[in-house]
Design a protein around this motif. Structure first.
Motif, PDB file in Angstrom:
ATOM      1  N   ALA A 241       1.614  -0.312  -0.240  1.00 44.30           N
ATOM      2  CA  ALA A 241       1.286  -1.740  -0.232  1.00 44.30           C
ATOM      3  C   ALA A 241       1.233  -2.255  -1.670  1.00 44.30           C
ATOM      4  CB  ALA A 241      -0.054  -1.967   0.459  1.00 44.30           C
ATOM      5  N   PRO A 242       1.565  -3.531  -1.872  1.00 39.37           N
ATOM      6  CA  PRO A 242       1.550  -4.081  -3.234  1.00 39.37           C
ATOM      7  C   PRO A 242       0.200  -3.960  -3.949  1.00 39.37           C
ATOM      8  CG  PRO A 242       2.707  -5.565  -1.758  1.00 39.37           C
ATOM      9  CD  PRO A 242       2.101  -4.481  -0.915  1.00 39.37           C
ATOM     10  N   ASP A 243      -0.908  -3.936  -3.200  1.00 36.80           N
ATOM     11  CA  ASP A 243      -2.222  -3.802  -3.833  1.00 36.80           C
ATOM     12  C   ASP A 243      -2.613  -2.340  -4.064  1.00 36.80           C
ATOM     13  OD1 ASP A 243      -2.708  -2.989  -1.258  1.00 36.80           O
ATOM     14  OD2 ASP A 243      -4.377  -4.377  -0.899  1.00 36.80           O
ATOM     15  N   LEU A 244      -1.725  -1.405  -3.718  1.00 32.36           N
ATOM     16  CA  LEU A 244      -1.913   0.044  -3.903  1.00 32.36           C
ATOM     17  C   LEU A 244      -3.085   0.619  -3.114  1.00 32.36           C
ATOM     18  CD1 LEU A 244      -1.320   0.319  -7.754  1.00 32.36           C
ATOM     19  CD2 LEU A 244       0.356   0.531  -5.929  1.00 32.36           C
ATOM     20  N   LYS A 245      -3.514  -0.071  -2.074  1.00 30.08           N
ATOM     21  CA  LYS A 245      -4.650   0.414  -1.278  1.00 30.08           C
ATOM     22  C   LYS A 245      -4.204   1.309  -0.125  1.00 30.08           C
ATOM     23  CE  LYS A 245      -7.956  -2.144  -3.204  1.00 30.08           C
ATOM     24  NZ  LYS A 245      -9.000  -1.584  -3.992  1.00 30.08           N
ATOM     25  N   THR A 246      -3.060   0.997   0.463  1.00 27.89           N
ATOM     26  CA  THR A 246      -2.591   1.761   1.612  1.00 27.89           C
ATOM     27  C   THR A 246      -1.145   2.214   1.408  1.00 27.89           C
ATOM     28  OG1 THR A 246      -1.823  -0.229   2.758  1.00 27.89           O
ATOM     29  CG2 THR A 246      -4.071   0.530   3.251  1.00 27.89           C
TER      30      THR A 246
ATOM     31  N   ARG B 277       5.080  -8.136  -5.939  1.00 24.69           N
ATOM     32  CA  ARG B 277       5.783  -8.371  -4.681  1.00 24.69           C
ATOM     33  C   ARG B 277       6.156  -7.045  -4.027  1.00 24.69           C
ATOM     34  NH1 ARG B 277       9.383 -11.181  -7.918  1.00 24.69           N
ATOM     35  NH2 ARG B 277      10.989  -9.842  -6.997  1.00 24.69           N
ATOM     36  N   LYS B 278       6.400  -7.109  -2.739  1.00 25.72           N
ATOM     37  CA  LYS B 278       6.726  -5.893  -1.994  1.00 25.72           C
ATOM     38  C   LYS B 278       8.060  -5.291  -2.437  1.00 25.72           C
ATOM     39  CE  LYS B 278       6.734  -4.066   2.620  1.00 25.72           C
ATOM     40  NZ  LYS B 278       6.455  -4.302   4.013  1.00 25.72           N
TER      41      LYS B 278
ATOM     42  N   ARG C 171      -3.522   2.876 -10.552  1.00 25.26           N
ATOM     43  CA  ARG C 171      -4.830   2.237 -10.638  1.00 25.26           C
ATOM     44  C   ARG C 171      -5.690   2.646  -9.446  1.00 25.26           C
ATOM     45  NH1 ARG C 171      -3.097  -2.842 -11.183  1.00 25.26           N
ATOM     46  NH2 ARG C 171      -3.032  -3.186  -8.951  1.00 25.26           N
ATOM     47  N   ASN C 172      -5.116   2.606  -8.272  1.00 20.16           N
ATOM     48  CA  ASN C 172      -5.784   3.064  -7.049  1.00 20.16           C
ATOM     49  C   ASN C 172      -4.883   4.104  -6.392  1.00 20.16           C
ATOM     50  OD1 ASN C 172      -7.890   1.100  -7.172  1.00 20.16           O
ATOM     51  ND2 ASN C 172      -6.474  -0.417  -6.338  1.00 20.16           N
TER      52      ASN C 172
ATOM     53  N   PRO D 103      -3.559   5.314  -3.044  1.00 29.19           N
ATOM     54  CA  PRO D 103      -3.528   4.705  -1.708  1.00 29.19           C
ATOM     55  C   PRO D 103      -4.025   5.633  -0.614  1.00 29.19           C
ATOM     56  CG  PRO D 103      -1.310   5.267  -2.438  1.00 29.19           C
ATOM     57  CD  PRO D 103      -2.219   5.542  -3.584  1.00 29.19           C
TER      58      PRO D 103
ATOM     59  N   ASN E 256       7.244  -1.855  -7.545  1.00 31.83           N
ATOM     60  CA  ASN E 256       6.858  -1.310  -6.245  1.00 31.83           C
ATOM     61  C   ASN E 256       7.875  -0.289  -5.746  1.00 31.83           C
ATOM     62  OD1 ASN E 256       6.657  -1.682  -2.985  1.00 31.83           O
ATOM     63  ND2 ASN E 256       4.687  -1.939  -4.007  1.00 31.83           N
TER      64      ASN E 256
END
Length: 136
Positions: free
Chosen positions: A44-49, A2-3, A88-89, A91, A8
């Motif tokens: 972002a929660p998905d660690l992309k941005t 979650r955000k 993991r990623n 951002p 996070n």
């Protein structure tokens, strides 16, 4: 994730800390104002941005130049961030100028001016007559 999750929040804090170090000590671009600070970071929660809000102490041109310098150094900053923060990623970073500190300083100066003017008026008004609450 979650955000607002604790994970996070910790990631945001660590990315903010590392971005501050990278911008302050590793980037050599002359366009970047030495009085640049990272105010907040939203990963972002998905660690992309990632949105990085930066504050620049200076005029509008200095802010524009700093933003250009940060955008041109984005690849270097991302690579340095990947080395220092184990995610993991890594951002993709978007830099945004944050005016809140400058706004706060400007409001503080305005409040100080009003207080000085008010104090000056009270001095002028209070010298000649009787105090409040006193009767003649």
């Amino acid at each position: 994730m979650r955000k607002n999750s604790i994970k996070n929040i910790r990631i945001n804090e660590e990315v903010l800390r590392q971005l501050s170090v990278i911008i302050r000590s590793e980037i050599k671009d002359p366009r970047i104002n030495p009085m640049t600070s990272v105010v907040s970071v939203e990963v972002a929660p998905d660690l992309k941005t990632c949105k990085a809000y930066v504050s620049v102490l200076g005029d509008v041109q200095s802010q524009k130049d700093t933003l250009q310098g940060l955008r041109s150094a984005e690849g270097f900053i991302r690579r340095s961030l990947a080395k220092s923060v184990n995610l993991r990623n890594t951002p993709e970073i978007t830099f945004i100028i944050d005016q809140s500190i400058e706004y706060g300083v400007r409001m503080s100066h305005m409040i100080d001016q009003v207080n000085q003017e008010t104090a000056g008026r009270k001095k002028d008004d209070g010298d000649g007559g009787p105090e409040r609450g006193q009767h003649e």
